[in-house]
Design a protein around this motif. Structure first.
Motif, PDB file in Angstrom:
ATOM      1  N   GLN A  60       0.841  -1.209   0.000  1.00  0.00           N
ATOM      2  CA  GLN A  60       0.000   0.000   0.000  1.00  0.00           C
ATOM      3  C   GLN A  60       0.870   1.252   0.000  1.00  0.00           C
ATOM      4  N   LYS A  61       0.608   2.119  -0.972  1.00  0.00           N
ATOM      5  CA  LYS A  61       1.364   3.372  -1.061  1.00  0.00           C
ATOM      6  C   LYS A  61       0.416   4.546  -0.896  1.00  0.00           C
ATOM      7  N   ARG A  62       1.001   5.689  -0.551  1.00  0.00           N
ATOM      8  CA  ARG A  62       0.237   6.933  -0.502  1.00  0.00           C
ATOM      9  C   ARG A  62       0.529   7.661  -1.814  1.00  0.00           C
ATOM     10  N   ILE A  63      -0.499   7.793  -2.646  1.00  0.00           N
ATOM     11  CA  ILE A  63      -0.282   8.276  -4.014  1.00  0.00           C
ATOM     12  C   ILE A  63      -1.081   9.551  -4.285  1.00  0.00           C
ATOM     13  N   LEU A  64      -0.392  10.557  -4.789  1.00  0.00           N
ATOM     14  CA  LEU A  64      -1.038  11.815  -5.168  1.00  0.00           C
ATOM     15  C   LEU A  64      -1.307  11.808  -6.674  1.00  0.00           C
ATOM     16  N   VAL A  65      -2.556  12.098  -7.049  1.00  0.00           N
ATOM     17  CA  VAL A  65      -2.901  12.248  -8.462  1.00  0.00           C
ATOM     18  C   VAL A  65      -3.359  13.687  -8.667  1.00  0.00           C
ATOM     19  N   THR A  66      -2.552  14.495  -9.367  1.00  0.00           N
ATOM     20  CA  THR A  66      -2.988  15.872  -9.649  1.00  0.00           C
ATOM     21  C   THR A  66      -3.875  15.836 -10.900  1.00  0.00           C
ATOM     22  N   GLY A  67      -4.902  16.662 -10.903  1.00  0.00           N
ATOM     23  CA  GLY A  67      -5.888  16.573 -11.984  1.00  0.00           C
ATOM     24  C   GLY A  67      -6.731  15.315 -11.827  1.00  0.00           C
ATOM     25  N   GLY A  68      -6.877  14.876 -10.579  1.00  0.00           N
ATOM     26  CA  GLY A  68      -7.505  13.590 -10.291  1.00  0.00           C
ATOM     27  C   GLY A  68      -9.004  13.524 -10.547  1.00  0.00           C
ATOM     28  N   ALA A  69      -9.655  14.690 -10.724  1.00  0.00           N
ATOM     29  CA  ALA A  69     -11.100  14.674 -11.010  1.00  0.00           C
ATOM     30  C   ALA A  69     -11.372  14.839 -12.503  1.00  0.00           C
ATOM     31  N   GLY A  70     -10.304  14.838 -13.291  1.00  0.00           N
ATOM     32  CA  GLY A  70     -10.463  14.936 -14.741  1.00  0.00           C
ATOM     33  C   GLY A  70     -10.795  13.588 -15.356  1.00  0.00           C
ATOM     34  N   GLY A  88      -6.029  -0.756  -3.520  1.00  0.00           N
ATOM     35  CA  GLY A  88      -5.831  -0.654  -2.072  1.00  0.00           C
ATOM     36  C   GLY A  88      -4.872   0.438  -1.629  1.00  0.00           C
ATOM     37  N   HIS A  89      -4.444   1.302  -2.558  1.00  0.00           N
ATOM     38  CA  HIS A  89      -3.546   2.393  -2.169  1.00  0.00           C
ATOM     39  C   HIS A  89      -4.334   3.525  -1.507  1.00  0.00           C
ATOM     40  N   ASP A  90      -3.608   4.351  -0.762  1.00  0.00           N
ATOM     41  CA  ASP A  90      -4.169   5.558  -0.183  1.00  0.00           C
ATOM     42  C   ASP A  90      -4.062   6.650  -1.239  1.00  0.00           C
ATOM     43  N   VAL A  91      -5.170   7.122  -1.783  1.00  0.00           N
ATOM     44  CA  VAL A  91      -5.122   8.019  -2.934  1.00  0.00           C
ATOM     45  C   VAL A  91      -5.548   9.437  -2.546  1.00  0.00           C
ATOM     46  N   LEU A  92      -4.674  10.397  -2.844  1.00  0.00           N
ATOM     47  CA  LEU A  92      -4.999  11.814  -2.680  1.00  0.00           C
ATOM     48  C   LEU A  92      -5.286  12.372  -4.063  1.00  0.00           C
ATOM     49  N   CYS A  93      -6.496  12.838  -4.263  1.00  0.00           N
ATOM     50  CA  CYS A  93      -6.899  13.387  -5.556  1.00  0.00           C
ATOM     51  C   CYS A  93      -6.897  14.901  -5.444  1.00  0.00           C
ATOM     52  N   LEU A  94      -6.047  15.556  -6.234  1.00  0.00           N
ATOM     53  CA  LEU A  94      -5.952  17.015  -6.174  1.00  0.00           C
ATOM     54  C   LEU A  94      -6.502  17.605  -7.470  1.00  0.00           C
ATOM     55  N   ASP A  95      -7.392  18.589  -7.360  1.00  0.00           N
ATOM     56  CA  ASP A  95      -7.975  19.205  -8.555  1.00  0.00           C
ATOM     57  C   ASP A  95      -8.503  20.590  -8.216  1.00  0.00           C
ATOM     58  N   ASN A  96      -8.446  21.511  -9.190  1.00  0.00           N
ATOM     59  CA  ASN A  96      -9.039  22.837  -8.948  1.00  0.00           C
ATOM     60  C   ASN A  96     -10.396  22.959  -9.649  1.00  0.00           C
ATOM     61  N   PHE A  97     -10.828  21.873 -10.286  1.00  0.00           N
ATOM     62  CA  PHE A  97     -12.144  21.807 -10.963  1.00  0.00           C
ATOM     63  C   PHE A  97     -12.301  22.829 -12.084  1.00  0.00           C
ATOM     64  N   GLU A 126       4.283   8.413  -4.138  1.00  0.00           N
ATOM     65  CA  GLU A 126       4.287   8.540  -5.598  1.00  0.00           C
ATOM     66  C   GLU A 126       3.391   9.700  -6.018  1.00  0.00           C
ATOM     67  N   ILE A 127       3.752  10.323  -7.138  1.00  0.00           N
ATOM     68  CA  ILE A 127       2.950  11.426  -7.683  1.00  0.00           C
ATOM     69  C   ILE A 127       2.708  11.163  -9.164  1.00  0.00           C
ATOM     70  N   TYR A 128       1.437  11.212  -9.559  1.00  0.00           N
ATOM     71  CA  TYR A 128       1.101  11.226 -10.987  1.00  0.00           C
ATOM     72  C   TYR A 128       0.680  12.652 -11.305  1.00  0.00           C
ATOM     73  N   ASN A 129       1.453  13.344 -12.136  1.00  0.00           N
ATOM     74  CA  ASN A 129       1.144  14.746 -12.422  1.00  0.00           C
ATOM     75  C   ASN A 129       0.330  14.864 -13.714  1.00  0.00           C
ATOM     76  N   LEU A 130      -0.997  14.912 -13.558  1.00  0.00           N
ATOM     77  CA  LEU A 130      -1.896  14.978 -14.717  1.00  0.00           C
ATOM     78  C   LEU A 130      -2.574  16.339 -14.851  1.00  0.00           C
ATOM     79  N   ALA A 131      -2.312  17.251 -13.913  1.00  0.00           N
ATOM     80  CA  ALA A 131      -3.089  18.500 -13.886  1.00  0.00           C
ATOM     81  C   ALA A 131      -2.764  19.394 -15.073  1.00  0.00           C
ATOM     82  N   CYS A 132      -3.744  19.632 -15.922  1.00  0.00           N
ATOM     83  CA  CYS A 132      -3.642  20.581 -17.032  1.00  0.00           C
ATOM     84  C   CYS A 132      -4.849  20.393 -17.935  1.00  0.00           C
ATOM     85  N   PRO A 133      -5.495  21.491 -18.361  1.00  0.00           N
ATOM     86  CA  PRO A 133      -6.561  21.316 -19.356  1.00  0.00           C
ATOM     87  C   PRO A 133      -5.939  20.692 -20.605  1.00  0.00           C
TER      88      PRO A 133
END
Length: 314
Positions: A4-14, A28-37, A71-78
């Protein structure tokens, strides 16, 4: 069971981010979803909100943020021309400041970080299909440059942080992806055609429809990203992720009309500026290094996407 990892997904609501969050939560990972909508929507992640291993953070990546993650997945961007051209300065800032802030975070907490780059780094390619070694043919001052050059600069930053600060990076170049949760008004060809077909509007084809695209179903793409994050540390990319099946835009329009039983007519409009004539990934590297190839064919993927939009429109 995965560790189990703590994972940040930026743009996670896209579109892509929500599918990635869903998959990581299921694992089963701990997921932090970051988004400015700005283009993401709560509807994409509402089914995850009640999960104990999912957290939502409303934040704009142009501002720094301090978190503890593995871990970080950097997806944030229109990611569609309609959205990234709406506020081009903001798009560049999101690409570049976002990369700087996330790389700074990765450096501080020693996290592995993956950049969602794009086939747009190749511009209007003179090499076909596009290999990772191709440097591209990009207009630095055009209407699409805020996105193309923003993503190119983000790749530069990733490699410089890797060389200078030994940050553990991964870079994937994503080719046209489609599937449920695409934004209905994002101006992308698959969602455009499906919405037009289902509502009986004219289907607008730009140019004569002979330009080609390669369409990758979202589940295949997410699998590729997760494999890349788990790849050995010496393989950092960039790596193309996309489906090498190549279709003309006209073929796509005709397929969607047939599959929806639509009465829509196809109408032709002038081609937008800097719109590439051909897009097709060379995925030999992903196949070799990640044992990854797309599994979902266009008809099956379209079937799932059409039923999503049907439910949304009704």
């Amino acid at each position: 069971m995965h560790l189990q990892k703590r994972i940040l997904v930026t743009g996670g609501a896209g579109f892509l981010g929500s599918h990635l969050c869903e998959r990581l939560v299921e694992e089963g990972h701990d997921v932090l979803c970051l988004d400015n909508f700005f283009t993401g929507t709560k509807r994409n992640i509402e089914h995850l909100i009640t999960k104990p291993n999912f957290e939502m953070i409303r934040h704009d990546l142009v501002q720094p943020i301090f978190l503890e993650v593995d871990e970080i997945y950097n997806l944030a961007c229109p990611a569609s021309p309609v959205h990234y051209q709406y506020n081009p300065v903001k798009t560049v800032k999101t690409c570049i400041m976002g990369a700087i802030h996330m790389l700074g975070l990765a450096k501080r907490v020693n996290a592995k970080i993956l950049q969602a780059s794009t086939s747009e780094v190749y511009g209007d390619p003179v090499v076909h299909p596009q290999k990772e070694s191709y440097w591209g043919n990009v207009n630095p001052i055009g209407l699409r440059s805020c996105y193309d050059e923003g993503k190119r600069c983000a790749e530069t930053l990733f490699f410089d942080y890797h060389r200078q600060n030994r940050v553990n990076i991964r870079v994937v170049r994503i080719f046209n992806t489609y599937g449920p949760r695409m934004h209905p008004n994002d101006g992308r060809v698959v969602s455009n055609f499906i919405v037009q077909a289902l509502t009986g509007q004219d289907m607008t084809v730009f140019g004569d429809g002979s330009q080609t695209r390669s369409f990758c179903y979202v589940d295949d793409l997410i699998e590729g990203m997760i494999r890349m994050m788990g790849a050995p540390d010496e393989f950092i990319g960039p790596v193309n992720l996309g489906n090498p099946g190549e279709f003309t835009i006209l073929e796509l329009a005709e397929t969607i009309i047939r599959m929806t039983g639509s009465t829509s007519n196809i109408v032709f409009k002038p081609l937008p500026k800097d719109d590439p004539m051909q897009r097709k990934p060379d995925i030999a590297l992903a196949t070799e290094k990640l044992q990854w190839t797309p599994r979902v064919n266009l008809e099956d993927g379209l079937k799932r996407t059409i039923s999503y939009f049907k439910a949304m429109i009704e």
